[in-house]
Design a protein around this motif. Structure first.
Motif, PDB file in Angstrom:
ATOM      1  N   UNK A   1      11.210  38.576  72.126  1.00  0.00           N
ATOM      2  CA  UNK A   1      12.164  39.120  73.069  1.00  0.00           C
ATOM      3  C   UNK A   1      12.498  40.538  72.626  1.00  0.00           C
ATOM      4  N   UNK A   2      12.529  41.444  73.571  1.00  0.00           N
ATOM      5  CA  UNK A   2      12.896  42.819  73.257  1.00  0.00           C
ATOM      6  C   UNK A   2      13.891  43.304  74.293  1.00  0.00           C
ATOM      7  N   UNK A  11       8.610  37.706  77.046  1.00  0.00           N
ATOM      8  CA  UNK A  11       7.200  37.452  77.317  1.00  0.00           C
ATOM      9  C   UNK A  11       7.069  36.016  77.831  1.00  0.00           C
ATOM     10  N   UNK A  12       5.894  35.685  78.298  1.00  0.00           N
ATOM     11  CA  UNK A  12       5.650  34.324  78.767  1.00  0.00           C
ATOM     12  C   UNK A  12       5.861  33.333  77.613  1.00  0.00           C
ATOM     13  N   UNK A  13       5.456  33.739  76.415  1.00  0.00           N
ATOM     14  CA  UNK A  13       5.653  32.890  75.239  1.00  0.00           C
ATOM     15  C   UNK A  13       7.115  32.684  74.903  1.00  0.00           C
ATOM     16  N   UNK A  14       7.907  33.759  75.026  1.00  0.00           N
ATOM     17  CA  UNK A  14       9.348  33.654  74.766  1.00  0.00           C
ATOM     18  C   UNK A  14       9.990  32.598  75.663  1.00  0.00           C
ATOM     19  N   UNK A  15       9.715  32.689  76.962  1.00  0.00           N
ATOM     20  CA  UNK A  15      10.336  31.752  77.908  1.00  0.00           C
ATOM     21  C   UNK A  15       9.792  30.339  77.742  1.00  0.00           C
ATOM     22  N   UNK A  21       8.529  24.566  77.816  1.00  0.00           N
ATOM     23  CA  UNK A  21       7.550  24.324  78.889  1.00  0.00           C
ATOM     24  C   UNK A  21       6.260  25.061  78.551  1.00  0.00           C
ATOM     25  N   UNK A  22       5.234  24.823  79.325  1.00  0.00           N
ATOM     26  CA  UNK A  22       3.941  25.456  79.063  1.00  0.00           C
ATOM     27  C   UNK A  22       3.820  26.798  79.785  1.00  0.00           C
ATOM     28  N   UNK A  23       2.890  27.587  79.313  1.00  0.00           N
ATOM     29  CA  UNK A  23       2.574  28.852  79.992  1.00  0.00           C
ATOM     30  C   UNK A  23       2.078  28.538  81.404  1.00  0.00           C
ATOM     31  N   UNK A  24       1.337  27.452  81.517  1.00  0.00           N
ATOM     32  CA  UNK A  24       0.800  27.043  82.825  1.00  0.00           C
ATOM     33  C   UNK A  24       1.932  26.782  83.821  1.00  0.00           C
ATOM     34  N   UNK A  25       3.008  26.148  83.356  1.00  0.00           N
ATOM     35  CA  UNK A  25       4.148  25.884  84.240  1.00  0.00           C
ATOM     36  C   UNK A  25       4.754  27.204  84.727  1.00  0.00           C
ATOM     37  N   UNK A  26       4.893  28.158  83.833  1.00  0.00           N
ATOM     38  CA  UNK A  26       5.437  29.462  84.234  1.00  0.00           C
ATOM     39  C   UNK A  26       4.528  30.142  85.250  1.00  0.00           C
ATOM     40  N   UNK A  27       3.227  30.070  85.034  1.00  0.00           N
ATOM     41  CA  UNK A  27       2.289  30.674  85.987  1.00  0.00           C
ATOM     42  C   UNK A  27       2.357  29.951  87.332  1.00  0.00           C
ATOM     43  N   UNK A  28       2.563  28.629  87.315  1.00  0.00           N
ATOM     44  CA  UNK A  28       2.720  27.863  88.556  1.00  0.00           C
ATOM     45  C   UNK A  28       3.925  28.376  89.344  1.00  0.00           C
ATOM     46  N   UNK A  33       5.805  32.035  93.903  1.00  0.00           N
ATOM     47  CA  UNK A  33       6.711  33.114  94.274  1.00  0.00           C
ATOM     48  C   UNK A  33       8.130  32.906  93.784  1.00  0.00           C
ATOM     49  N   UNK A  34       8.323  31.945  92.908  1.00  0.00           N
ATOM     50  CA  UNK A  34       9.656  31.627  92.411  1.00  0.00           C
ATOM     51  C   UNK A  34      10.079  32.556  91.274  1.00  0.00           C
ATOM     52  N   UNK A  35       9.109  33.068  90.551  1.00  0.00           N
ATOM     53  CA  UNK A  35       9.343  34.049  89.488  1.00  0.00           C
ATOM     54  C   UNK A  35       8.457  35.247  89.765  1.00  0.00           C
ATOM     55  N   UNK A  36       8.993  36.416  89.481  1.00  0.00           N
ATOM     56  CA  UNK A  36       8.233  37.638  89.745  1.00  0.00           C
ATOM     57  C   UNK A  36       8.353  38.586  88.554  1.00  0.00           C
ATOM     58  N   UNK A  37       7.624  38.268  87.485  1.00  0.00           N
ATOM     59  CA  UNK A  37       7.711  39.140  86.313  1.00  0.00           C
ATOM     60  C   UNK A  37       7.052  40.488  86.578  1.00  0.00           C
ATOM     61  N   UNK A  38       7.503  41.471  85.833  1.00  0.00           N
ATOM     62  CA  UNK A  38       6.859  42.776  85.863  1.00  0.00           C
ATOM     63  C   UNK A  38       5.562  42.637  85.073  1.00  0.00           C
ATOM     64  N   UNK A  39       4.534  43.310  85.504  1.00  0.00           N
ATOM     65  CA  UNK A  39       3.247  43.189  84.811  1.00  0.00           C
ATOM     66  C   UNK A  39       2.837  44.553  84.265  1.00  0.00           C
ATOM     67  N   UNK A  40       2.378  44.497  83.046  1.00  0.00           N
ATOM     68  CA  UNK A  40       1.775  45.674  82.426  1.00  0.00           C
ATOM     69  C   UNK A  40       0.403  45.217  81.955  1.00  0.00           C
ATOM     70  N   UNK A  41      -0.614  45.579  82.723  1.00  0.00           N
ATOM     71  CA  UNK A  41      -1.959  45.064  82.455  1.00  0.00           C
ATOM     72  C   UNK A  41      -1.944  43.559  82.675  1.00  0.00           C
ATOM     73  N   UNK A  42      -2.363  42.804  81.685  1.00  0.00           N
ATOM     74  CA  UNK A  42      -2.370  41.341  81.765  1.00  0.00           C
ATOM     75  C   UNK A  42      -1.060  40.728  81.274  1.00  0.00           C
ATOM     76  N   UNK A  43      -0.187  41.554  80.723  1.00  0.00           N
ATOM     77  CA  UNK A  43       1.043  41.060  80.122  1.00  0.00           C
ATOM     78  C   UNK A  43       2.145  40.882  81.173  1.00  0.00           C
ATOM     79  N   UNK A  44       2.806  39.739  81.121  1.00  0.00           N
ATOM     80  CA  UNK A  44       3.937  39.455  82.009  1.00  0.00           C
ATOM     81  C   UNK A  44       5.220  39.726  81.244  1.00  0.00           C
ATOM     82  N   UNK A  45       6.132  40.452  81.882  1.00  0.00           N
ATOM     83  CA  UNK A  45       7.426  40.729  81.261  1.00  0.00           C
ATOM     84  C   UNK A  45       8.524  40.213  82.191  1.00  0.00           C
ATOM     85  N   UNK A  46       9.283  39.266  81.676  1.00  0.00           N
ATOM     86  CA  UNK A  46      10.331  38.613  82.455  1.00  0.00           C
ATOM     87  C   UNK A  46      11.689  39.214  82.109  1.00  0.00           C
ATOM     88  N   UNK A  47      12.523  39.374  83.126  1.00  0.00           N
ATOM     89  CA  UNK A  47      13.860  39.934  82.955  1.00  0.00           C
ATOM     90  C   UNK A  47      14.884  38.819  82.741  1.00  0.00           C
TER      91      UNK A  47
END
Length: 134
Positions: A1-2, A11-15, A21-28, A33-47
């Motif tokens: 977390x930063x 990050x997806x790992x942080x959440x 829960x799994x990374x797969x659940x977050x991607x689901x 459309x329930x979560x909309x993280x900011x993306x930097x390249x392949x990295x997902x950043x959640x607020x």
């Protein structure tokens, strides 16, 4: 977390780790459309807002809401800036779900009482049979 100027970034790992829960659940949830993280390249950043929405999603799942019902509820969360109709619908849904869960709890409690009664009868029969064998 930063942290950044807008608050914490996860990050997806942080959440996944925080909520167990799994990374797969977050991607689901993201695919729905329930979560909309900011993306930097392949990295997902959640607020912080994404984190709060994820908590609402998981709470909704825990009380038996469907994905569609959770999506509707999240829309209400998104529109809480004065959309009275949506908020009333969300409130009605929460109340309805609470009532349903109370009814289920009462039914489960009645079933447990009946099982205790049957268990006592069977245990008595087993004990009576054991004393006859002696």
């Amino acid at each position: 977390m930063s942290a950044n100027a807008g608050g914490h970034v996860y990050t997806i790992g942080d959440l996944a780790d925080f909520f167990g829960i799994t990374h797969r659940a977050l991607r689901f949830y993201e695919d729905k459309g329930m979560l909309k993280p900011r993306r930097i390249g392949q990295k997902r950043l959640y607020s912080n807002r994404d984190r709060t929405k994820l908590r609402l999603i998981l709470n909704g799942k825990q009380i038996g809401m469907t994905i569609r019902e959770i999506q509707d509820f999240l829309e209400s969360y998104e529109l809480r800036d004065g959309n009275d109709v949506q908020m009333r619908k969300a409130l009605a849904k929460v109340r309805s779900q609470r009532l349903l869960l109370k009814q289920r709890r009462e039914s489960i409690e009645m079933s447990l009482l009946e099982l205790e009664r049957v268990e006592a009868i069977i245990a008595g029969m087993v004990e009576a049979g054991a004393s006859l064998d002696e």
